[in-house]
Design an enzyme around this catalytic site. Structure first.
Site, short mmCIF file in Angstrom:
data_model
loop_
_atom_site.label_atom_id
_atom_site.label_comp_id
_atom_site.label_asym_id
_atom_site.label_seq_id
_atom_site.Cartn_x
_atom_site.Cartn_y
_atom_site.Cartn_z
N ASP A 82 37.86 39.77 -40.93
CA ASP A 82 39.27 39.76 -41.30
C ASP A 82 39.53 40.90 -42.30
O ASP A 82 38.79 41.04 -43.28
CB ASP A 82 39.58 38.39 -41.93
CG ASP A 82 41.06 38.13 -42.09
OD1 ASP A 82 41.87 38.82 -41.44
OD2 ASP A 82 41.42 37.22 -42.87
N GLY A 182 48.90 33.97 -49.08
CA GLY A 182 48.84 33.11 -50.25
C GLY A 182 50.14 32.37 -50.47
O GLY A 182 50.94 32.14 -49.56
N HIS A 209 49.49 36.50 -40.14
CA HIS A 209 48.74 36.31 -41.39
C HIS A 209 49.69 35.66 -42.39
O HIS A 209 50.88 35.91 -42.36
CB HIS A 209 48.28 37.66 -41.95
CG HIS A 209 47.15 38.26 -41.16
ND1 HIS A 209 45.94 38.55 -41.71
CD2 HIS A 209 47.07 38.60 -39.85
CE1 HIS A 209 45.15 39.06 -40.77
NE2 HIS A 209 45.81 39.11 -39.64
N GLY A 210 49.12 34.87 -43.28
CA GLY A 210 49.97 34.22 -44.27
C GLY A 210 50.62 32.97 -43.71
O GLY A 210 51.83 32.77 -43.82
N THR A 212 50.01 29.81 -44.57
CA THR A 212 50.18 28.69 -45.50
C THR A 212 51.63 28.58 -45.95
O THR A 212 52.25 29.59 -46.29
CB THR A 212 49.25 28.89 -46.72
OG1 THR A 212 47.90 28.82 -46.28
CG2 THR A 212 49.50 27.81 -47.77
ZN LIG Z 1 45.51 38.47 -43.68
#
Ligand SMILES: [Zn+2]
Length: 395
Positions: A82, A182, A209-210, A212
């Protein structure tokens, strides 16, 4: 067996309207929790290792455990680098056993991003390994909040995405449509219209991505619009952190007392994600469709002429050093027959990650130089054969 080709895995997800979780692992507790969760749900899974985490564990030491666990698992698994930052880190990851690579040069200008990504795609092609590129900017880095790595979200545009994929040849594209790595302040606002257009134009598996902090409804709409891989780490780290905090509040002091139960907390969150993203029960269909990821053994047995034993050992040592750095070479073993009168006194066993490496290795300048300068001048009678691994192929 069930280490499989990640392209086959994600093509299946993309064609069947679900997403595979790419869960970043930072310890063996994470490895166990992620795999257990995916096995309980009979789902394909991606074990992801983020370069930004390499300060927390030794990448070289954890990879043998990751590969062994993936091979033992009954579900289809891929192992992914990653946010690889350079060609060198991509080669290192492949040679340690990753069979998927993400290149993250997305904060460079477009031209540079295209050039660097294409370089890595060319190398990875020679190893049979699919590549994920990124276009646009998702603030933050894996495991570190966007609040600490700010910057404007740079949205991926349809025109740039089309050009980027055509010119780099990436197999999957990570797009920026409003998520951040995050934790973020406030509610994420996602640009689904943009995502839908990118998906219609490209027709390849898209990556987010991201993940959460997104709502169930947001995840469903992402997947409806072509997202087939979701990177997920922060919520797993939070779940693990909560276990430790609770133990500490209960008076636990020692390390094992503090970390006990982390695997279960991770497993539960992984199961929740897999259910939500539609991966539950897909393992068998993916296994049917995906090529098993099998290594290839390049074997040479030989005699030497005109070298004494010490010089022969020096030649082998140089070979181990030079050849093991060539992309797609997992291991170089040099050996000597137990009996002096053996028909062939010495052996090379060079383990390739994939049959494609036969060609790229043969033509690689470092191999050509070593073979021409050091090996062929002294090699006498020899036999060279490529063997495909058969272990697990019929399990
Ligand atoms: Zn990422």
């Amino acid at each position: 067996m069930p280490l499989v080709n990640m392209k086959d895995m994600l093509d299946h997800a993309h064609a069947n309207g679900y997403a595979v979780g790419a869960f970043d692992l930072v310890s063996l507790d994470f490895l166990d929790g992620i795999l257990q969760g995916a096995e309980n749900r009979r789902a394909p899974v991606i074990l992801s290792l983020a370069e930004s985490h390499f300060g927390y564990f030794d990448f070289r030491n954890i990879m043998p455990a990751v590969v062994a666990a993936a091979r033992r698992s009954p579900i289809p698994v891929a192992i992914h680098l990653d946010h690889g930052a350079s060609l060198d880190s991509a080669v290192r990851a492949i040679n340690l056993g990753c069979n998927g690579i993400m290149v993250d040069t997305s904060n460079a200008p477009l031209e540079t991003n295209i050039r660097l990504t294409r370089e890595i795609v060319n190398m990875a092609r020679g190893c049979g390994i699919p590549v994920e590129g990124e276009l646009g900017y998702v603030p933050g880095v894996e495991g570190e909040d966007a609040e600490r790595h700010p910057g404007e979200i740079a949205y991926t545009t349809v025109e740039e995405a089309e050009r980027f994929v055509a010119e780099t040849g990436v197999d999957f594209l990570a797009v920026s449509i409003g998520t951040v790595h995050g934790h973020m302040r406030g509610e994420p606002v996602l640009d689904f219209q943009r995502l839908a257009e990118i998906n219609q134009t490209l027709g390849i598996p898209l990556v987010i991505h991201g993940g959460t902090g997104l709502s169930d409804e947001q995840f469903r709409r992402l997947i409806d619009n072509g997202v087939a891989k979701i990177n997920y780490y922060t919520a797993l780290a939070d779940a693990a952190g909560e276990v430790i905090r609770n133990h500490a509040q209960d008076g636990a002091r020692g390390y094992t007392a503090l970390v006990s139960g982390i695997g279960d907390a991770i497993r539960a969150e992984v199961e929740r994600c897999i259910d939500l993203w539609g991966g539950t029960g897909r393992a068998d269909a993916v296994l049917e469709q995906a090529q098993p990821w099998r290594n290839l053994e390049h074997v040479i047995i030989y005699n030497v002429e005109g070298l004494d034993e010490a010089d022969t050992h020096a030649m082998m040592a140089e070979g181990r050093r030079v050849l093991s750095a060539i992309p797609g070479v997992l291991e170089v073993v040099t050996a000597q027959a137990l009996k002096e009168d053996a028909a062939y006194r010495y052996a090379w066993l060079v383990r390739f990650c994939h049959p494609a490496v036969v060609d790229s290795y043969r033509d690689h300048p470092d191999h050509v130089a070593f073979a021409d300068r050091r090996f062929r001048p002294v090699a006498g009678k020899r036999i060279s054969i490529d063997y495909q691994d058969v272990e697990d192929s019929c399990s």
